[in-house]
Design a protein around this motif. Structure first.
Motif, PDB file in Angstrom:
ATOM      1  N   GLY A 178      49.599  56.483  33.462  1.00 12.57           N
ATOM      2  CA  GLY A 178      50.067  57.847  33.686  1.00 12.57           C
ATOM      3  C   GLY A 178      50.500  58.055  35.122  1.00 12.57           C
ATOM      4  O   GLY A 178      51.451  58.781  35.403  1.00 12.57           O
ATOM      5  N   ALA A 179      49.790  57.403  36.076  1.00 10.70           N
ATOM      6  CA  ALA A 179      50.161  57.509  37.492  1.00 10.70           C
ATOM      7  C   ALA A 179      51.521  56.869  37.745  1.00 10.70           C
ATOM      8  O   ALA A 179      52.332  57.385  38.519  1.00 10.70           O
ATOM      9  CB  ALA A 179      49.099  56.849  38.361  1.00 10.70           C
ATOM     10  N   VAL A 180      51.779  55.733  37.081  1.00 14.43           N
ATOM     11  CA  VAL A 180      53.082  55.069  37.211  1.00 14.43           C
ATOM     12  C   VAL A 180      54.187  55.969  36.682  1.00 14.43           C
ATOM     13  O   VAL A 180      55.257  56.101  37.291  1.00 14.43           O
ATOM     14  CB  VAL A 180      53.073  53.717  36.462  1.00 14.43           C
ATOM     15  N   ARG A 181      53.916  56.606  35.552  1.00 15.48           N
ATOM     16  CA  ARG A 181      54.915  57.509  34.982  1.00 15.48           C
ATOM     17  C   ARG A 181      55.138  58.732  35.870  1.00 15.48           C
ATOM     18  O   ARG A 181      56.257  59.220  35.995  1.00 15.48           O
ATOM     19  CB  ARG A 181      54.470  57.929  33.576  1.00 15.48           C
ATOM     20  N   ALA A 182      54.052  59.216  36.474  1.00 10.90           N
ATOM     21  CA  ALA A 182      54.181  60.333  37.411  1.00 10.90           C
ATOM     22  C   ALA A 182      55.051  59.935  38.595  1.00 10.90           C
ATOM     23  O   ALA A 182      55.867  60.724  39.074  1.00 10.90           O
ATOM     24  CB  ALA A 182      52.797  60.779  37.880  1.00 10.90           C
ATOM     25  N   PHE A 183      54.885  58.694  39.075  1.00  3.50           N
ATOM     26  CA  PHE A 183      55.699  58.215  40.187  1.00  3.50           C
ATOM     27  C   PHE A 183      57.182  58.160  39.796  1.00  3.50           C
ATOM     28  O   PHE A 183      58.059  58.525  40.591  1.00  3.50           O
ATOM     29  CB  PHE A 183      55.232  56.829  40.618  1.00  3.50           C
ATOM     30  N   LYS A 184      57.455  57.747  38.570  1.00  2.00           N
ATOM     31  CA  LYS A 184      58.849  57.701  38.108  1.00  2.00           C
ATOM     32  C   LYS A 184      59.442  59.107  38.029  1.00  2.00           C
ATOM     33  O   LYS A 184      60.614  59.321  38.373  1.00  2.00           O
ATOM     34  CB  LYS A 184      58.927  57.015  36.746  1.00  2.00           C
ATOM     35  N   GLU A 203      52.330  68.459  45.631  1.00  6.30           N
ATOM     36  CA  GLU A 203      51.806  68.772  44.292  1.00  6.30           C
ATOM     37  C   GLU A 203      52.101  67.637  43.322  1.00  6.30           C
ATOM     38  O   GLU A 203      51.260  67.286  42.482  1.00  6.30           O
ATOM     39  CB  GLU A 203      52.434  70.083  43.802  1.00  6.30           C
ATOM     40  N   GLU A 204      53.275  67.050  43.423  1.00  7.87           N
ATOM     41  CA  GLU A 204      53.620  65.937  42.533  1.00  7.87           C
ATOM     42  C   GLU A 204      52.811  64.684  42.860  1.00  7.87           C
ATOM     43  O   GLU A 204      52.367  63.959  41.959  1.00  7.87           O
ATOM     44  CB  GLU A 204      55.116  65.634  42.649  1.00  7.87           C
ATOM     45  N   LEU A 205      52.623  64.412  44.136  1.00  4.98           N
ATOM     46  CA  LEU A 205      51.899  63.205  44.556  1.00  4.98           C
ATOM     47  C   LEU A 205      50.441  63.219  44.121  1.00  4.98           C
ATOM     48  O   LEU A 205      49.828  62.165  43.953  1.00  4.98           O
ATOM     49  CB  LEU A 205      51.982  63.048  46.073  1.00  4.98           C
ATOM     50  N   VAL A 206      49.877  64.402  43.931  1.00  3.93           N
ATOM     51  CA  VAL A 206      48.473  64.512  43.530  1.00  3.93           C
ATOM     52  C   VAL A 206      48.215  63.763  42.227  1.00  3.93           C
ATOM     53  O   VAL A 206      47.169  63.134  42.048  1.00  3.93           O
ATOM     54  CB  VAL A 206      48.077  65.997  43.395  1.00  3.93           C
ATOM     55  N   TYR A 207      49.181  63.787  41.303  1.00  2.00           N
ATOM     56  CA  TYR A 207      48.984  63.142  40.007  1.00  2.00           C
ATOM     57  C   TYR A 207      48.920  61.617  40.138  1.00  2.00           C
ATOM     58  O   TYR A 207      48.236  60.952  39.362  1.00  2.00           O
ATOM     59  CB  TYR A 207      50.098  63.546  39.033  1.00  2.00           C
TER      60      TYR A 207
END
Length: 332
Positions: free
Chosen positions: A159-165, A117-121
């Motif tokens: 936003g994807a970079v922030r999601a990865f963090k 679910e987190e990786l989807v972002y």
């Protein structure tokens, strides 16, 4: 004949557990945004919207709107991502309703589904690149320009970079908190936790603290809404969703909130939603509603944090969680 009837009844019970209970959760989850907005409005001395408007009626509103084609290198895959999230969260909740099926109901499956679910972002942000998301002013690509080799990054990609963090650092205490009940019972299976209330142990209390902080990070709401580059204006990886896909995305967040709350009731209070005992479903979802309500109160008083604040919060909460792990190993 008796064996056939037993098998038939078990099949119905399984269907009701895997389909019926998550469907009930989805239905009641549409009330969560309205309740949250109402609480925040009262705190800020406003009347606020009706309880049904932000969640329940908003779902039908977006379903009725026209779907716009996103500006993406793989538009079909981009539009499919909210569906993936919704199915994953549904499966997560369904796995807690059948704790006796060890191959599906264990800590490995729970953590794996949450990570998906987190990786989807990250995938969302990597695929989307809208006009509004391009940084201004535009980089000069003319021959001889100093910024010729500079890497362009849209707000969706940021936003994807922030999601990865958030995935790699921010949500870490949540996963430690999820493991504490399993560690205390010395098992990886949900059926060993069923009926075991560990909340009022030292390890359980410390784990509950880490779980709630992790809950706030997992739902990416204030004060941890840094995945959205400009909250309520630019939606980061999810900005290009419209119509049906926006409705599914909103449903994902609502279902995630009640699922994580339900998971807490299952892990820390030992109350899993049992289709054979309807009172457990009511009790489980009642506990689940506490988390969005507390989250709404905190969100009303806090601004959006930056990673300068998120990293220390994650670190200190992880320390609390690991101390909880030590007490859980000691059975205290």
């Amino acid at each position: 004949m008796i064996a056939y009837n037993m098998s038939y009844l078990y099949g119905i019970e399984l269907i009701l557990s895997i389909v019926g209970i998550p469907l009930i959760a989805f239905a009641v989850s549409t009330l969560i945004p309205g309740i949250q907005r109402k609480i925040q409005a009262r705190i800020q001395q406003r009347k606020g919207p009706s309880i049904l408007s932000p969640g329940f009626w908003a779902l039908f509103k977006f379903l009725a709107k026209k779907n716009k084609e996103p500006h993406s290198i793989m538009p079909k895959l981009y539009k499919f991502m909210p569906v993936v999230s919704f199915v994953v969260i549904w499966c997560l909740l369904a796995s807690t309703t059948i704790p006796n099926m060890g191959v599906l109901s264990n800590v490995i499956v729970l953590a794996g589904l949450l990570k998906i679910e987190e990786l989807v972002y990250i995938v969302m942000g990597s695929l989307s690149s809208s006009v509004m998301g391009i940084r201004m002013p535009f980089i000069d690509d003319c021959k001889g320009a100093k910024s010729l080799s500079a890497v362009k990054m849209t707000l969706e990609q940021l936003g994807a970079v922030r999601a990865f963090k958030l995935i790699s650092v921010g949500s870490f205490p949540f996963y430690v908190a999820v493991m504490i009940p399993f560690i205390q019972q010395k098992s990886i299976y949900l059926d060993s936790i069923s009926g075991q209330n560990i909340l009022f142990t030292v390890g359980g209390l410390l784990g509950a603290i880490a779980y709630f902080v992790g809950f706030m990070i997992m739902i990416k709401d204030y004060p941890f809404s840094i995945m959205h580059t400009k909250a309520d204006v630019i939606e980061g990886p999810t900005m290009e969703y419209s119509g049906t896909y926006r409705a599914i995305y909103l449903s994902v967040k609502e279902l995630l909130m009640i699922t994580l709350g339900s998971l807490f009731a299952t892990l820390y209070l030992g109350i899993y939603p049992d289709v054979n005992n309807p009172i457990t479903i009511i009790m489980n979802f009642a506990v689940a509603f506490v988390f969005p309500i507390l989250g709404a109160v905190i969100s009303a008083f806090t601004p959006v944090l930056t990673f300068r604040q998120v990293y220390p919060i994650s670190l200190y909460t992880t320390i609390i969680a690991f101390v909880g792990v030590i007490f859980a190993l000691m059975g205290i």
